[in-house]
Design an enzyme around this catalytic site. Structure first.
Site, short mmCIF file in Angstrom:
data_model
loop_
_atom_site.label_atom_id
_atom_site.label_comp_id
_atom_site.label_asym_id
_atom_site.label_seq_id
_atom_site.Cartn_x
_atom_site.Cartn_y
_atom_site.Cartn_z
CB SER A 1 -0.97 0.00 1.18
OG SER A 1 -0.29 -0.22 2.40
N GLY B 1 4.30 0.52 0.70
CA GLY B 1 5.56 -0.16 0.42
C GLY B 1 5.79 -0.29 -1.07
CE1 TYR C 1 1.28 4.92 13.50
CE2 TYR C 1 2.15 6.69 14.87
CZ TYR C 1 2.35 5.56 14.12
OH TYR C 1 3.62 5.04 13.97
P1 NAD Z 1 5.90 2.69 5.75
O1 NAD Z 1 4.53 3.15 5.39
O2 NAD Z 1 7.01 2.94 4.81
O3 NAD Z 1 5.86 1.13 6.08
C1 NAD Z 1 4.70 0.41 6.41
C2 NAD Z 1 4.63 -0.80 5.51
O4 NAD Z 1 3.50 -1.61 5.90
C3 NAD Z 1 4.45 -0.46 4.04
O5 NAD Z 1 5.37 -1.18 3.27
C4 NAD Z 1 3.01 -0.86 3.74
O6 NAD Z 1 2.82 -1.25 2.39
C5 NAD Z 1 2.81 -1.99 4.71
N1 NAD Z 1 1.40 -2.20 5.07
C6 NAD Z 1 0.51 -1.25 5.43
N2 NAD Z 1 -0.69 -1.81 5.67
C7 NAD Z 1 -0.54 -3.14 5.49
C8 NAD Z 1 -1.43 -4.24 5.57
N3 NAD Z 1 -2.73 -4.07 5.92
N4 NAD Z 1 -0.97 -5.47 5.30
C9 NAD Z 1 0.34 -5.64 4.94
N5 NAD Z 1 1.22 -4.64 4.82
C10 NAD Z 1 0.79 -3.40 5.09
O7 NAD Z 1 6.19 3.34 7.18
P2 NAD Z 1 7.52 3.27 8.08
O8 NAD Z 1 7.84 4.65 8.45
O9 NAD Z 1 8.55 2.40 7.48
O10 NAD Z 1 6.92 2.57 9.40
C11 NAD Z 1 7.19 1.22 9.75
C12 NAD Z 1 6.76 0.98 11.19
O11 NAD Z 1 7.51 1.83 12.07
C13 NAD Z 1 5.29 1.26 11.47
O12 NAD Z 1 4.81 0.25 12.33
C14 NAD Z 1 5.30 2.59 12.19
O13 NAD Z 1 4.21 2.70 13.07
C15 NAD Z 1 6.61 2.51 12.94
N6 NAD Z 1 7.23 3.82 13.28
C16 NAD Z 1 7.74 4.62 12.29
C17 NAD Z 1 8.34 5.83 12.65
C18 NAD Z 1 8.96 6.76 11.61
O14 NAD Z 1 9.54 7.79 12.01
N7 NAD Z 1 8.94 6.44 10.32
C19 NAD Z 1 8.39 6.22 13.99
C20 NAD Z 1 7.84 5.39 14.95
C21 NAD Z 1 7.27 4.17 14.58
#
Ligand code: NAD
Length: 331
Positions: free
Chosen positions: A34, A36, A141
């Protein structure tokens, strides 16, 4: 060990996949693509395109047969969670529950859940914030990520499986999407490179704890190497950086002299967030290793090579993107 990385095609997940492969684990990435992207996934890993909420999840786990699961897949946008809290909960709460259910059936031996520090602690004057500080999420969130943590703890008790939650600070680095509303480093970097003015929300004195994405991948690797580490661990630097300071550092690295423009403050935006990572040091022997300027320079280099490649492709119709983060050429 065999590791399933949910969200493995995402910004942070793809770096986790790279690091676990480098540590010689067998890695399967699970992602619904989505937010990714397929091309982010290291070709040495297998990619299963599957939604967390799908009935096919059991088949995916049967295919992957993981010893451990690293759960990063999420609806990760705060503004989207405010606009559509049901969707946020469907992915972050029901998706997480579905994964835990499937992991129990597949007898997974370890789960590492990637959560968030800033959004679950909310605004606080206890800085850097330790893990035992009361949680007070101010967005759907934050609530849904915290619900994931609580379900994980409950699941650990019911199944006897050791689990660990990593509460991340603000993560930046190569492959972050600059087109969203979050990810200020990626947004500023891409705008500075394009010669476009950057906008700072409000006075710019709001502070965050910026962690380089490679250090997060290192924390996950250590979490897998220490199955005795359980509960909740903050992943941060303990250093607060204001948005003004961040802009100044990036502008200096990009050799841009133009100041940022200040726009209106975002209603409800957290004023301060910085995490105390002493527990990560004690349990995982982890500490952030990348100084901010070094991480920003690597990120700038990544975006600058990409904009150069994109320009070349547009000019010469060339094919094949070189990803400087992995030095791989992808089809
Ligand atoms: P991102 O959106 O790049 O990664 C999330 C991934 O999950 C994507 O590849 C997306 O396609 C996939 N995804 C979403 N819904 C899905 C579903 N229903 N089924 C299967 N796949 C699904 O975001 P990110 O920044 O890489 O975040 C990754 C994790 O780190 C998340 O759990 C987020 O809450 C956590 N996080 C991120 C940050 C930040 O600063 N980026 C900070 C704290 C926590």
């Amino acid at each position: 060990m065999r590791v399933l990385v949910t969200g493995g095609a995402g910004f942070i997940g793809s770096h986790v996949v790279d690091r676990l492969l480098a540590d010689r684990h067998a890695v399967v990435a699970l992602d619904n693509l989505s937010t990714g992207r397929r091309e982010r996934v290291n070709p040495a890993a297998r990619l299963l395109v599957c939604d967390l909420r799908s009935a096919r999840l059991d088949d995916a786990l049967a295919t992957a047969r993981p010893d451990a699961v690293v759960h990063l897949a999420a609806q990760a946008s705060v503004p989207r969670s405010v606009a559509d809290p049901r969707f946020d909960a469907s992915v972050n709460v029901f998706g997480t529950l579905g994964l835990l259910d499937a992991a129990r059936r597949a007898a997974v031996g370890r789960v590492v859940y990637v959560s968030t520090g800033g959004a679950v602690y909310g605004d606080t004057d206890v800085l850097p914030t330790p893990e035992d500080h009361p949680t007070q999420p101010a967005s759907p969130y934050g609530v849904s990520k915290l619900a994931g943590e609580r379900y994980l703890e409950c699941w650990a008790g019911l199944t006897g499986t050791p689990t660990l939650t990593l509460r991340l600070a603000n993560i930046y680095g190569p492959r972050q999407d600059p087109s969203g509303e979050a990810g200020v480093v990626a947004i500023f970097t891409s705008r500075l490179l394009a010669g476009v003015e950057c906008v700072v929300n409000g006075d710019g004195e709001q502070t965050r704890d910026y962690v380089y994405v490679g250090d997060v991948a290192d924390a996950v690797a250590r979490a897998l190497a220490h199955p005795d580490a359980t509960g909740v661990v903050n992943i941060g630097t303990g250093v607060a950086t204001s948005v003004n300071d961040l802009y100044a550092r990036l502008a200096r690295l990009a050799r841009v002299t133009r100041p940022a423009r200040h726009g209106p403050a975002r209603p409800g935006e957290q004023r301060k967030s910085v995490l105390d990572a002493a527990r990560a040091k004690a349990l995982l022997d982890w500490a952030a290793a990348t100084p901010l300027d070094a991480g920003l320079a690597t990120t700038l280099e990544y975006f600058s090579e990409r904009s150069h490649t994109t320009l070349q492709q547009a000019t010469h119709g060339g094919r094949g993107l070189t990803d400087p983060a992995t030095k791989e050429t992808r089809p």
